[in-house]
Scaffold this motif. Structure first.
Motif, PDB file in Angstrom:
ATOM      1  N   ALA A 172       4.538   5.197   1.716  1.00  0.00           N
ATOM      2  CA  ALA A 172       3.326   5.889   2.159  1.00  0.00           C
ATOM      3  C   ALA A 172       3.247   7.286   1.553  1.00  0.00           C
ATOM      4  O   ALA A 172       2.177   7.756   1.170  1.00  0.00           O
ATOM      5  CB  ALA A 172       3.290   5.958   3.676  1.00  0.00           C
ATOM      6  N   ALA A 173       4.395   7.967   1.486  1.00  0.00           N
ATOM      7  CA  ALA A 173       4.413   9.303   0.916  1.00  0.00           C
ATOM      8  C   ALA A 173       4.011   9.284  -0.555  1.00  0.00           C
ATOM      9  O   ALA A 173       3.453  10.238  -1.072  1.00  0.00           O
ATOM     10  CB  ALA A 173       5.795   9.933   1.092  1.00  0.00           C
ATOM     11  N   ALA A 174       4.348   8.183  -1.199  1.00  0.00           N
ATOM     12  CA  ALA A 174       3.987   8.068  -2.611  1.00  0.00           C
ATOM     13  C   ALA A 174       2.535   7.686  -2.788  1.00  0.00           C
ATOM     14  O   ALA A 174       2.084   7.489  -3.913  1.00  0.00           O
ATOM     15  CB  ALA A 174       4.885   7.042  -3.288  1.00  0.00           C
ATOM     16  N   GLY A 175       1.819   7.550  -1.694  1.00  0.00           N
ATOM     17  CA  GLY A 175       0.400   7.270  -1.777  1.00  0.00           C
ATOM     18  C   GLY A 175       0.065   5.788  -1.748  1.00  0.00           C
ATOM     19  O   GLY A 175      -1.072   5.414  -2.023  1.00  0.00           O
ATOM     20  N   GLY A 176       1.054   4.946  -1.454  1.00  0.00           N
ATOM     21  CA  GLY A 176       0.789   3.514  -1.407  1.00  0.00           C
ATOM     22  C   GLY A 176       1.012   2.957  -0.009  1.00  0.00           C
ATOM     23  O   GLY A 176       1.607   3.603   0.858  1.00  0.00           O
ATOM     24  N   GLY A 177       0.574   1.715   0.208  1.00  0.00           N
ATOM     25  CA  GLY A 177       0.785   1.066   1.494  1.00  0.00           C
ATOM     26  C   GLY A 177       2.022   0.168   1.453  1.00  0.00           C
ATOM     27  O   GLY A 177       2.542  -0.170   0.388  1.00  0.00           O
ATOM     28  N   TYR A 178       2.443  -0.228   2.624  1.00  0.00           N
ATOM     29  CA  TYR A 178       3.652  -1.054   2.698  1.00  0.00           C
ATOM     30  C   TYR A 178       3.583  -1.894   3.970  1.00  0.00           C
ATOM     31  O   TYR A 178       3.261  -1.369   5.045  1.00  0.00           O
ATOM     32  CB  TYR A 178       4.901  -0.178   2.709  1.00  0.00           C
ATOM     33  N   THR A 179       3.819  -3.186   3.828  1.00  0.00           N
ATOM     34  CA  THR A 179       3.847  -4.091   4.982  1.00  0.00           C
ATOM     35  C   THR A 179       5.119  -4.924   4.904  1.00  0.00           C
ATOM     36  O   THR A 179       5.455  -5.451   3.828  1.00  0.00           O
ATOM     37  CB  THR A 179       2.632  -5.017   4.993  1.00  0.00           C
ATOM     38  N   THR A 180       5.790  -5.054   6.010  1.00  0.00           N
ATOM     39  CA  THR A 180       7.027  -5.831   6.051  1.00  0.00           C
ATOM     40  C   THR A 180       7.162  -6.526   7.392  1.00  0.00           C
ATOM     41  O   THR A 180       6.523  -6.124   8.373  1.00  0.00           O
ATOM     42  CB  THR A 180       8.255  -4.938   5.796  1.00  0.00           C
ATOM     43  N   GLU A 181       7.958  -7.593   7.371  1.00  0.00           N
ATOM     44  CA  GLU A 181       8.282  -8.310   8.610  1.00  0.00           C
ATOM     45  C   GLU A 181       9.783  -8.208   8.827  1.00  0.00           C
ATOM     46  O   GLU A 181      10.569  -8.504   7.915  1.00  0.00           O
ATOM     47  CB  GLU A 181       7.869  -9.784   8.526  1.00  0.00           C
ATOM     48  N   ILE A 182      10.159  -7.796  10.025  1.00  0.00           N
ATOM     49  CA  ILE A 182      11.580  -7.633  10.331  1.00  0.00           C
ATOM     50  C   ILE A 182      11.908  -8.434  11.570  1.00  0.00           C
ATOM     51  O   ILE A 182      11.038  -8.764  12.388  1.00  0.00           O
ATOM     52  CB  ILE A 182      11.959  -6.149  10.524  1.00  0.00           C
ATOM     53  N   GLU A 183      13.179  -8.752  11.678  1.00  0.00           N
ATOM     54  CA  GLU A 183      13.688  -9.501  12.837  1.00  0.00           C
ATOM     55  C   GLU A 183      14.726  -8.631  13.537  1.00  0.00           C
ATOM     56  O   GLU A 183      15.629  -8.088  12.889  1.00  0.00           O
ATOM     57  CB  GLU A 183      14.329 -10.821  12.401  1.00  0.00           C
ATOM     58  N   VAL A 232       5.792  -7.232  12.661  1.00  0.00           N
ATOM     59  CA  VAL A 232       5.101  -6.933  11.395  1.00  0.00           C
ATOM     60  C   VAL A 232       4.743  -5.447  11.428  1.00  0.00           C
ATOM     61  O   VAL A 232       4.020  -4.988  12.327  1.00  0.00           O
ATOM     62  CB  VAL A 232       3.832  -7.775  11.213  1.00  0.00           C
ATOM     63  N   ILE A 233       5.267  -4.676  10.498  1.00  0.00           N
ATOM     64  CA  ILE A 233       5.065  -3.221  10.444  1.00  0.00           C
ATOM     65  C   ILE A 233       4.272  -2.897   9.182  1.00  0.00           C
ATOM     66  O   ILE A 233       4.622  -3.344   8.090  1.00  0.00           O
ATOM     67  CB  ILE A 233       6.406  -2.461  10.442  1.00  0.00           C
ATOM     68  N   THR A 234       3.217  -2.117   9.388  1.00  0.00           N
ATOM     69  CA  THR A 234       2.361  -1.723   8.261  1.00  0.00           C
ATOM     70  C   THR A 234       2.211  -0.206   8.268  1.00  0.00           C
ATOM     71  O   THR A 234       1.987   0.403   9.322  1.00  0.00           O
ATOM     72  CB  THR A 234       0.977  -2.368   8.363  1.00  0.00           C
ATOM     73  N   ALA A 235       2.350   0.404   7.119  1.00  0.00           N
ATOM     74  CA  ALA A 235       2.176   1.865   6.969  1.00  0.00           C
ATOM     75  C   ALA A 235       1.200   2.125   5.828  1.00  0.00           C
ATOM     76  O   ALA A 235       1.314   1.501   4.767  1.00  0.00           O
ATOM     77  CB  ALA A 235       3.510   2.543   6.706  1.00  0.00           C
ATOM     78  N   ALA A 236       0.248   3.044   6.076  1.00  0.00           N
ATOM     79  CA  ALA A 236      -0.722   3.398   5.033  1.00  0.00           C
ATOM     80  C   ALA A 236      -1.076   4.888   5.171  1.00  0.00           C
ATOM     81  O   ALA A 236      -1.130   5.435   6.289  1.00  0.00           O
ATOM     82  CB  ALA A 236      -1.969   2.544   5.175  1.00  0.00           C
ATOM     83  N   PRO A 237      -1.308   5.585   4.071  1.00  0.00           N
ATOM     84  CA  PRO A 237      -1.655   7.013   4.144  1.00  0.00           C
ATOM     85  C   PRO A 237      -3.091   7.214   4.650  1.00  0.00           C
ATOM     86  O   PRO A 237      -3.946   6.352   4.469  1.00  0.00           O
ATOM     87  CB  PRO A 237      -1.496   7.474   2.691  1.00  0.00           C
ATOM     88  N   LEU A 238      -3.307   8.361   5.311  1.00  0.00           N
ATOM     89  CA  LEU A 238      -4.652   8.732   5.737  1.00  0.00           C
ATOM     90  C   LEU A 238      -5.305   9.512   4.592  1.00  0.00           C
ATOM     91  O   LEU A 238      -4.812  10.552   4.171  1.00  0.00           O
ATOM     92  CB  LEU A 238      -4.599   9.564   7.006  1.00  0.00           C
ATOM     93  N   ALA A 239      -6.431   8.967   4.123  1.00  0.00           N
ATOM     94  CA  ALA A 239      -7.035   9.541   2.913  1.00  0.00           C
ATOM     95  C   ALA A 239      -7.465  10.993   3.121  1.00  0.00           C
ATOM     96  O   ALA A 239      -7.316  11.843   2.241  1.00  0.00           O
ATOM     97  CB  ALA A 239      -8.227   8.680   2.485  1.00  0.00           C
TER      98      ALA A 239
END
Length: 838
Positions: free
Chosen positions: A152-163, A174-181
């Protein structure tokens, strides 16, 4: 200045405010500028007032400065309120009740969270580093969160699934992170629990794997083709039959008609029949591994779309090879059973509940053939002799009623010889539509009964023979002494002496006793035979004159000689005795006038020939038949005529040993004697002697009998061993009269003691009895052979030579002299043995 700004910002903006940190840093600056400006204007105004300086000139400037400061303060308050309302609207816009939403500052602090967070985690995180602990799994979750924030800090989004795991509980997120424009450095962070969905996917995946495995490895083939006949799906079973890979058949399109050996012509590529039905079941030949044809059955359904267009097929393929092999195996099994049933060596029959025959095999038909009755529908008891039918019927009925005895039943069947069989009845339970039946196993006992009768007869004959042999042995010892001492007396009483006639009378009667003993030995097959190759025609021709005198003038003797008779190997004297006995027996059967016919001929027996308890083996024989026209033999006496001492003549007219002697001589020679007779029509006795095939050496040179020596005297030393005192005394005196030195011993042990005492002296000849107590003759000979290998031996015995010859072996130095013997016979044998081969 920065520290002051931070302190002011912290004082003005509460912790946990959703304002992004980058934007929050502007608020303290605006606040400080605005406050400083207002404070400076007020301070300036106050300083001018205290200094007495007129304020009016500065009033516009101070008013403007105050207005600017107030403006900065108002702007800071507005920015703060506007940012908070923005993030609240942002989170509320994405609210769905199940996802947790966060706004995270650049430094990792959680600025705001929605209302779903408490339902997801027990303690809402205040910093991003607290989120790993909040989710219940440390390092792995922390690593995922680290990658989220970096992305997110690099300006991109990221989604992952963890157990995550808490004890035995597994949870998926399911965790999703995205920057606020509009807010650099700030992240919109979502957290969703997908455990239920994930577990459902796992279950579905497992079931799918099972289904795919079942489809792939089912015992039948599955496939689907499109409108062009291209394979869309092929399971592993069908691919294995074809020798191909399932995936390869789909990737590199194979067509349905490529695997059919004789595909239908002028039809759609997906069709199995010329008419192209949507539902079809056909039997085809498919091209298997290595182009091996496989007969298969295909059930195919065509799936069509809304407008009737062909989409795909659902097709099931069954390999008919196992079914065909099973049918062939069943057919072969039925054929084998039918052969076993028909060709079984025992009779097998199926009998209905009423006792009538339904089915039977060849052996059974042969057993009951003597009844001359049709088999189908005939009661089994009709084939049983009348006197046993009631018992057999009762046994069959008790068996069909499940009460039968399991033991076999001996039954006599209708026929000329009333064959004896063993009957094994067994109940066969019926089905719903069929009643119970009987399975009969019928085993022919005729051969066994004949063997039993033959065994009983042989046991009887053996017992009588042993008795006769034992009596003959004892009589031979007595007769040897009687004849021998008569010979000694005759040496002193010449013809003309008053005692000569008496001595000769004694000797003649002793010789008659010797002849009677020879008959006993002949019956018991223990006499000493001297077989040689004979021509039967010549023997009978020489004997014809004697036979004519024996049968008398009122009875005609007719001789019928066969041509080119085969040679036989028999004892000539015993053969002549046999013919004489049969001729005398035929004479006695003729009341007055009649005829006795003696005929000969060659006979070849191809199959075993049975007469009573005797069975003649296949082979070549010379037959001698003696037939009379007498009264014949009653049927009740046929089975007893060869028994010793059995006679139908009046007392004193015969000994009852004539026919038993014939039987013994013929059987000892290896032949057979059979009798055929009808009362009032005479009798015929036929002797079968085995054909003799001469070996080359035997044919090249005939044996020449040595003529007895005329001079019977000698001077050699002889060791005489005999347990009978009278025989030993006579033999010793006879040999001494001939000039020999005789050493006497009453048994084998004494004989060995004599040889030991005279170890340095030469003993030229050993004469020993065969049957003696303790050490018998063969044992003594074996011991003497070890001490004096070259000593010659004469065995004397009332038994036949072959009774002990196997114990001595083929030693040419061992000779035999049968009891009873005369003085001259003893002296001649001794001289002949001592003289040695010429």
């Amino acid at each position: 200045m920065a520290a002051l700004e931070e302190q002011v910002g912290a004082a003005l903006v509460p912790a946990g405010s959703p304002l992004p940190a980058a934007r929050r840093s502007v608020v303290p600056v605006l606040t400080v500028i605005g406050g400083a400006t207002v404070a400076a204007a007020l301070a300036t105004l106050a300083g001018l007032h205290l200094a007495g300086v007129a304020v009016e000139p500065w009033a516009p400037v101070l008013a403007a400065a105050g207005a600017v400061g107030l403006g900065f303060l108002v702007l800071a308050i507005w920015r703060l309120w506007h940012a908070d309302r923005f993030h609240l609207r942002l989170l509320e816009a994405e609210e769905d009740g199940s996802r947790g939403l966060f706004v995270i500052a650049a430094d990792g602090r959680v600025l705001h969270g929605n209302q779903a967070i408490p339902s997801l985690v027990e303690r809402p995180p205040r910093h991003v580093r607290d989120m790993a602990a909040a989710l219940g799994d440390g390092e792995e979750v922390a690593a995922h969160l680290q990658r989220l924030t970096e992305a997110a800090a690099a300006g991109g989004g990221y989604t992952t699934e963890i157990e995550t795991r808490q004890g035995d509980r597994r949870t998926w997120w399911v965790i999703t992170a995205a920057p606020l424009a509009r807010w650099p450095g700030h992240l919109r962070f979502s957290l969703e629990e997908v455990t239920a969905r994930r577990q459902l996917e796992l279950v579905l995946r497992e079931e799918q794997v099972k289904l795919v495995d079942f489809m792939d490895h089912a015992p039948v083939g599955f496939y689907s083709v499109d409108a062009e006949g291209r394979f869309l799906f092929v399971n592993a079973t069908l691919a294995e039959w074809l020798g191909l890979e399932a995936a390869q058949m789909v990737r590199r399109p194979h067509h349905l008609h490529d695997i059919l050996i004789n595909p239908p012509s002028d039809t759609a590529p997906f069709a199995l029949t010329p008419s192209g039905e949507d539902l079809s079941t056909v039997t085809v030949l498919i091209r298997g591994r290595g182009d091996t044809p496989i007969q298969a059955s295909i059930d195919q359904t065509v799936v069509r779309g809304e407008h009737g267009e062909m989409l795909w097929t659902r097709s099931v393929v069954r390999d008919l090879t196992p079914e065909r092999e099973m049918r062939e195996a069943l057919r072969a099994s039925e054929d084998r059973f039918e052969r076993f049933f028909k060709d079984a060596p025992i009779g097998v029959a199926l009998v209905a509940a009423d006792g009538r025959l339904d089915e039977w095999n060849t052996t059974f038909a042969g057993l009951v053939a003597g009844a001359a009755t049709p088999l189908q529908g005939t009661a089994f008891t009709d084939f049983v002799v009348a006197r046993e039918r009631t018992a057999v019927q009762a046994r069959l009925m008790s068996t069909i009623g499940a009460r039968g005895d399991q033991r076999p039943l001996e039954v006599r069947l209708v026929g000329a010889d009333e064959p004896t069989v063993l009957l094994y009845p067994k109940r066969l339970d019926g089905t719903m539509n069929e009643p119970a039946r009987l399975l009969l196993h019928v085993i022919d006992q005729t051969t066994q009964k004949n063997l039993e009768a033959q065994f009983v007869q042989s046991q009887k004959m053996q017992a009588v023979g042993q008795l006769a042999g034992g009596i003959a042995h004892d009589f031979n010892n007595l007769l040897t002494a009687m004849i021998g001492f008569c010979d000694l007396l005759l040496l002193r009483h010449k013809p003309g002496d008053p005692s000569f006639a008496d001595i000769m009378q004694i000797k003649q009667n002793a010789n008659r006793g010797a002849n009677l003993v020879r008959q006993l030995l002949a019956f018991s097959r223990q006499q000493t035979l001297q077989p040689r190759v004979l021509n039967v025609t010549d023997t009978l021709a020489e004997l014809s004159n004697l036979l004519r005198r024996l049968i008398g003038e009122t009875i005609e003797l007719k001789m019928v000689h066969g041509r080119n008779l085969w040679p036989v190997r028999v004892d000539q004297g015993q053969l002549e005795q046999t013919i004489i006995n049969l001729a005398v027996n035929a004479r006695d059967a003729i009341a007055r006038d009649g005829q006795v016919t003696i005929s000969t001929g060659n006979v070849t027996v191809a199959n075993p020939r049975r007469r009573g308890s005797e069975e003649m083996a296949p082979g070549d024989y010379v037959a001698i038949s003696v037939e009379d026209t007498g009264v014949g033999i009653p049927p009740e006496n046929i089975d007893r005529i060869f028994d010793p001492f059995f006679s139908t003549k009046s007392i004193g007219s015969g000994t009852g040993l004539g026919l038993s002697t014939v039987y013994g001589i013929v059987r000892q020679t290896g032949g057979f004697v059979f009798v055929d007779s009808e009362p009032g029509k005479g009798a015929r006795f036929t002797i079968y002697l085995p054909r003799h095939v001469a070996v080359q050496a035997e044919a090249a040179s005939a044996s020449v009998e040595r003529q007895p020596a005329r001079d019977l005297t000698g001077a050699e030393r002889i060791l005489l061993v005999e347990d009978e005192d009278a025989v030993r005394m006579f033999s010793a005196r006879a040999l001494r009269n001939k000039g020999y030195e005789v050493l006497e011993a009453e048994n084998g042990e004494v004989a060995l003691e004599i040889l030991t005492a005279r170890a340095d002296e030469l003993v030229d000849l050993l004469i020993t009895d065969v049957v003696m107590p303790s050490m018998d003759g063969p044992a003594l000979i074996a011991e003497v052979r070890q001490r004096r290998p070259g000593m010659r031996v004469i065995c004397i015995s009332g038994y036949a030579e072959d009774r002990y010859r196997d114990r001595i072996g083929d030693d040419e130095q061992v000779h035999f002299l049968a009891k009873p013997f005369s003085l001259k016979q003893l002296a001649a044998k001794v001289k002949d043995v001592l003289r040695g081969p010429e």
